[in-house]
Design an enzyme around this catalytic site. Structure first.
Site, PDB file in Angstrom:
ATOM      1  N   GLN A 193       1.824  -7.925   3.466  1.00 35.35           N
ATOM      2  CA  GLN A 193       2.343  -9.179   2.849  1.00 35.35           C
ATOM      3  C   GLN A 193       0.040  -9.864   3.419  1.00 35.35           C
ATOM      4  OE1 GLN A 193       4.274 -11.071   1.760  1.00 35.35           O
ATOM      5  NE2 GLN A 193       5.475  -9.825   0.942  1.00 35.35           N
ATOM      6  N   SER A 194      -0.334  -9.356   3.188  1.00 43.03           N
ATOM      7  CA  SER A 194      -1.466  -9.964   3.847  1.00 43.03           C
ATOM      8  C   SER A 194      -1.655 -10.911   2.791  1.00 43.03           C
ATOM      9  CB  SER A 194      -2.164  -8.159   3.892  1.00 43.03           C
ATOM     10  OG  SER A 194      -4.009  -9.338   3.240  1.00 43.03           O
TER      11      SER A 194
END
Length: 334
Positions: free
Chosen positions: A71-72
């Protein structure tokens, strides 16, 4: 020293006062809305990417390689900027390919990024170099950006942001005693700290960690700062570590993991101020700031500026479900 820069972000971002919280705690609490920078909700990342991509284009690179978690925000922002500039994007993602594509990994995919998965504890730097070498064999030229664009190049974005803040202080007729932000890789903090040293009345720059210990981040930030001085041709052999203020009391269960009380806090702020933080970065940091205000740790500060670094797309299915339970929300079928 002049630095290469690609102008992408919607700047300057506004500063807004949180009236209800300011009244509650009898001090000025403000938000620097870097969640308004544009480029598909890229938050603070696009400021750093302006300089990283500027250098990449100067060097004639056609493919950007970077890394991050599933989930960068940084990876998704990089994919968006690459699409905008017509560059190929290679992402090295720490973790297994998910069963359900959601949040940032979904957006990165539809933006055209090629995703390379490695184990969570896998060798990120080695994998990026491997991707770069494979690209070279195909006649392409890759440019590697570290996680979060947190190096002497990317951090220049927040040197510029500090200059922007100083100008806005004059326009607003006030001075901030402290600037507070989330710390996930150290580059945003480093840029603010670097610029802060050159102003007439330096402020306290306070970071709230969302992953590593204060000692680890202090070391990382110190190394970035030394590289920034070197890049600007300044002889600086040592950094006063006591001036790098990192709080690691609010990491909770770890990076991208949420506790019910953290989600409840984010929901309460949304209802009281009309501002939504994400559970990975800004939610934890803002909760840490408010908790420290309540505990009397910030009594000496009259005006506080919190940098909203974005991250709204980081909400996962489980976190959304937790928020709905805390807010007594129910889904309806139409």
């Amino acid at each position: 020293m002049k630095h290469n820069r690609v102008l992408i972000a919607n700047l300057p971002t506004p500063i807004q006062k949180l009236n209800n919280l300011s009244e509650k705690y009898a001090k000025g609490i403000y938000l620097k809305r870097d969640d308004f920078t544009g480029v598909e909700l890229s938050g603070n990342k696009v400021r750093k990417l302006e300089f990283a991509l500027g250098e990449a284009l100067k060097n004639g690179c056609d493919t950007i390689i970077t890394a991050g978690a599933i989930q960068s925000n940084h990876c998704r922002a990089t994919a968006a900027v690459c699409a905008k500039l017509g560059l190929d994007c290679e992402l090295v993602i720490k973790g297994n390919e998910p069963d359900d594509f959601e949040g940032n990994i979904f957006i990165s995919s539809i933006l055209g990024a090629n995703i390379n998965y490695i184990p969570k504890d896998g060798p990120v730097d080695e994998k990026m170099e491997e991707v770069k070498e494979e690209l070279s064999k195909k006649g392409k030229k890759g440019y590697i950006i570290p996680i979060g664009a947190s190096n002497s190049v990317g951090s220049l974005g927040y040197v510029q942001d500090m200059k922007e803040i100083i100008k806005q202080e004059k326009e607003l007729g006030l001075e901030f005693d402290a600037i507070i932000l989330t710390v996930g890789s150290g580059g945003t903090y480093a840029g603010l700290w670097y610029a802060n040293q050159s102003i007439e009345k330096p402020k306290d720059i306070i970071g709230f960690s969302v992953s590593d210990s204060s000692e680890e981040f202090t070391s990382d930030i110190k190394n970035i700062l030394l590289d920034m001085y070197k890049r600007d041709g300044v002889s600086q052999e040592e950094i006063d570590e006591s001036s790098i203020i990192i709080n690691d009391d609010y990491i909770g269960d770890g990076y991208a993991l949420s506790r019910p009380e953290e989600i409840e806090f984010i929901c309460d702020i949304a209802k009281s101020e009309g501002v939504i933080f994400d559970p990975v970065y800004t939610g934890k940091a803002f909760r840490g700031m408010v908790s420290d205000i309540e505990n009397g740790k910030f009594n000496e500060y009259k005006n506080i500026l919190f940098i909203h670094t974005g991250g709204l797309l980081g909400w996962t299915k489980n976190q959304r479900k937790m928020a709905m339970n805390k807010s007594n929300l129910k889904l309806r079928n139409y």
